[in-house]
Scaffold this active site. Structure first.
Site, PDB file in Angstrom:
ATOM      1  N   ASP A  49       0.842  -1.206   0.000  1.00  8.87           N
ATOM      2  CA  ASP A  49       0.000   0.000   0.000  1.00  8.87           C
ATOM      3  C   ASP A  49       0.880   1.260   0.000  1.00  8.87           C
ATOM      4  O   ASP A  49       0.392   2.369  -0.205  1.00  8.87           O
ATOM      5  CB  ASP A  49      -1.009  -0.005   1.151  1.00  8.87           C
ATOM      6  CG  ASP A  49      -0.366  -0.170   2.508  1.00  8.87           C
ATOM      7  OD1 ASP A  49       0.875  -0.236   2.596  1.00  8.87           O
ATOM      8  OD2 ASP A  49      -1.115  -0.225   3.509  1.00  8.87           O
ATOM      9  N   SER A  50       2.210   1.078   0.150  1.00  6.85           N
ATOM     10  CA  SER A  50       3.144   2.198  -0.037  1.00  6.85           C
ATOM     11  C   SER A  50       3.085   2.699  -1.476  1.00  6.85           C
ATOM     12  O   SER A  50       3.599   3.778  -1.784  1.00  6.85           O
ATOM     13  CB  SER A  50       4.575   1.780   0.323  1.00  6.85           C
ATOM     14  OG  SER A  50       4.963   0.663  -0.449  1.00  6.85           O
ATOM     15  N   ASP A  88      -0.861  -6.099  -0.865  1.00  3.59           N
ATOM     16  CA  ASP A  88      -1.413  -5.553   0.381  1.00  3.59           C
ATOM     17  C   ASP A  88      -2.920  -5.388   0.278  1.00  3.59           C
ATOM     18  O   ASP A  88      -3.445  -4.985  -0.768  1.00  3.59           O
ATOM     19  CB  ASP A  88      -0.825  -4.153   0.628  1.00  3.59           C
ATOM     20  CG  ASP A  88       0.211  -4.159   1.734  1.00  3.59           C
ATOM     21  OD1 ASP A  88       0.230  -5.097   2.543  1.00  3.59           O
ATOM     22  OD2 ASP A  88       1.003  -3.203   1.783  1.00  3.59           O
ATOM     23  N   LYS A 118      -1.508  -9.401   2.099  1.00  2.00           N
ATOM     24  CA  LYS A 118      -0.932  -9.031   3.400  1.00  2.00           C
ATOM     25  C   LYS A 118      -1.918  -8.118   4.121  1.00  2.00           C
ATOM     26  O   LYS A 118      -2.519  -7.235   3.485  1.00  2.00           O
ATOM     27  CB  LYS A 118       0.415  -8.318   3.203  1.00  2.00           C
ATOM     28  CG  LYS A 118       1.005  -7.758   4.514  1.00  2.00           C
ATOM     29  CD  LYS A 118       2.474  -7.372   4.391  1.00  2.00           C
ATOM     30  CE  LYS A 118       2.733  -6.008   3.818  1.00  2.00           C
ATOM     31  NZ  LYS A 118       2.144  -4.883   4.581  1.00  2.00           N
ATOM     32  N   GLU A 120      -2.350  -5.699   7.809  1.00  2.00           N
ATOM     33  CA  GLU A 120      -1.740  -5.125   9.009  1.00  2.00           C
ATOM     34  C   GLU A 120      -2.730  -5.253  10.149  1.00  2.00           C
ATOM     35  O   GLU A 120      -3.918  -5.006   9.956  1.00  2.00           O
ATOM     36  CB  GLU A 120      -1.462  -3.624   8.799  1.00  2.00           C
ATOM     37  CG  GLU A 120      -0.355  -3.328   7.826  1.00  2.00           C
ATOM     38  CD  GLU A 120      -0.177  -1.824   7.602  1.00  2.00           C
ATOM     39  OE1 GLU A 120      -0.639  -1.005   8.421  1.00  2.00           O
ATOM     40  OE2 GLU A 120       0.434  -1.482   6.583  1.00  2.00           O
ATOM     41  N   GLU A 187       7.675  -4.709  11.440  1.00  2.00           N
ATOM     42  CA  GLU A 187       8.146  -3.379  11.030  1.00  2.00           C
ATOM     43  C   GLU A 187       8.461  -2.512  12.253  1.00  2.00           C
ATOM     44  O   GLU A 187       7.699  -2.484  13.239  1.00  2.00           O
ATOM     45  CB  GLU A 187       7.095  -2.666  10.158  1.00  2.00           C
ATOM     46  CG  GLU A 187       7.566  -1.260   9.749  1.00  2.00           C
ATOM     47  CD  GLU A 187       6.808  -0.639   8.583  1.00  2.00           C
ATOM     48  OE1 GLU A 187       5.913  -1.287   8.015  1.00  2.00           O
ATOM     49  OE2 GLU A 187       7.150   0.514   8.233  1.00  2.00           O
TER      50      GLU A 187
HETATM   51  O1  KIV Z   1       3.419  -1.174   1.726  1.00  2.00           O
HETATM   52  C1  KIV Z   1       4.576  -1.504   1.953  1.00  2.00           C
HETATM   53  O2  KIV Z   1       5.490  -1.149   1.212  1.00  2.00           O
HETATM   54  C2  KIV Z   1       4.821  -2.344   3.126  1.00  2.00           C
HETATM   55  C3  KIV Z   1       6.208  -2.636   3.620  1.00  2.00           C
HETATM   56  C4  KIV Z   1       6.218  -3.803   4.543  1.00  2.00           C
HETATM   57  C5  KIV Z   1       7.287  -2.754   2.644  1.00  2.00           C
HETATM   58  O3  KIV Z   1       3.887  -2.800   3.706  1.00  2.00           O
END
Ligand code: KIV
Length: 275
Positions: A49-50, A88, A118, A120, A187
């Site tokens: 999501d970056s 993500d 992924k 969070e 992280e």
């Molecule tokens: O979105 C992202 O880049 C991340 C990091 C763990 C690299 O979640």
């Protein structure tokens, strides 16, 4: 007779099986050309999501959508043959309920062709992880500093600095392992805590700003390649000053165009190999 090189993509069980072995190498990508190049060197690519920050110029990760990440995920999958691709789940797409999480994860997987998603979150999301895993969606769980919780945390800062907060992160990690996550991203935590968690869980830990005590590392490609502008996290080792190289090339291009310095065969349309 034509020869065909068949390359096998790193699978979820293969990554899962890399605990305490050769370190796992991860980088992010959101577009086909970077993905194609890094594919030869990494075990997994995260369509993070970056992307909201490095592709769209937002100041945090909160504004990217399921449709956007699914589309970027497809670009990365289409350009790669080797790395395991993980996408993500963006903010708001999974926190409300396991059912909503499944609908959005299934959309991401079916549009992008990625192997896993992924998410969070702390132990409160372990039920969601289990719900997805039980229904065929492999999950990477991301604990410690969680950028999607930016407004609750009040900024991007290291986590687990006192014993109570370290204990909470350990509980988060154990809950996700028990729920069936196949990899844990840690992280923004210190080496002692990263080492403790890595020693406690049977699944690989992947650090980002979490020391070499993890089973592998993931970084944002633009940070590593010097393409993120001036603000790069302190823990990032930059391997290329990409911005300086691009500036020099584009400056030369500009000079050439102004001087009419085109290739001799500029009128012949076609492509040449660049490798
Ligand atoms: O979105 C992202 O880049 C991340 C990091 C763990 C690299 O979640």
């Amino acid at each position: 007779m034509s020869t065909q090189i068949i390359t096998k993509r790193v699978s979820v069980p293969e990554l899962r099986g890399r605990k305490s072995q050769e370190k796992i190498v991860g980088l992010t990508a959101h577009s086909c050309n970077i993905a194609r190049v890094i594919d030869d060197y990494v075990d997994f690519i995260l369509v993070g999501d970056s992307t909201a920050m490095v592709a769209y110029g937002h100041t945090n990760t909160l504004s990217i959508t399921v449709d956007q990440l699914a589309a970027h995920g497809a670009a990365v999958v289409n350009a790669t043959v080797r790395a395991c691709v993980v996408v993500d789940m963006p903010f708001g797409s999974y926190q409300e309920s396991p059912e909503l999480a499944f609908r959005n994860a299934a959309k991401i997987i079916s549009i992008s062709g990625a192997s896993a998603v992924k998410i969070e979150g702390g132990a409160v999301l372990a039920t969601t992880v289990k719900f997805l895993v039980d229904r065929g969606i492999p999950v990477v769980a991301h604990v410690g500093l969680m950028p999607q919780y930016l407004n609750t945390l009040g900024g991007f800062r290291a986590q687990g600095l006192d014993e109570a907060s370290a204990q909470r992160i350990i509980e988060d990690a154990l809950a996700h392992e028990a729920a069936g996550a196949f990899v844990l991203v840690l992280e923004g935590i210190g080496e002692p805590l990263a080492r403790r968690i890595t020693g406690m869980v049977s699944i690989p830990t992947i650090g980002i700003g979490a020391s070499p005590a993890c089973d592998g590392q993931i970084l944002v490609s633009e940070d590593v390649l010097g393409l993120s502008g001036s603000e790069v996290p302190r823990f990032v080792k930059q391997y290329l000053n990409g911005e300086a190289l691009v500036r020099a090339a584009v400056e030369q291009y500009s000079v050439d165009v102004k001087n009419g310095a085109f290739p001799e065969k500029h009128h012949c349309f076609g492509f040449k190999a660049v490798k």
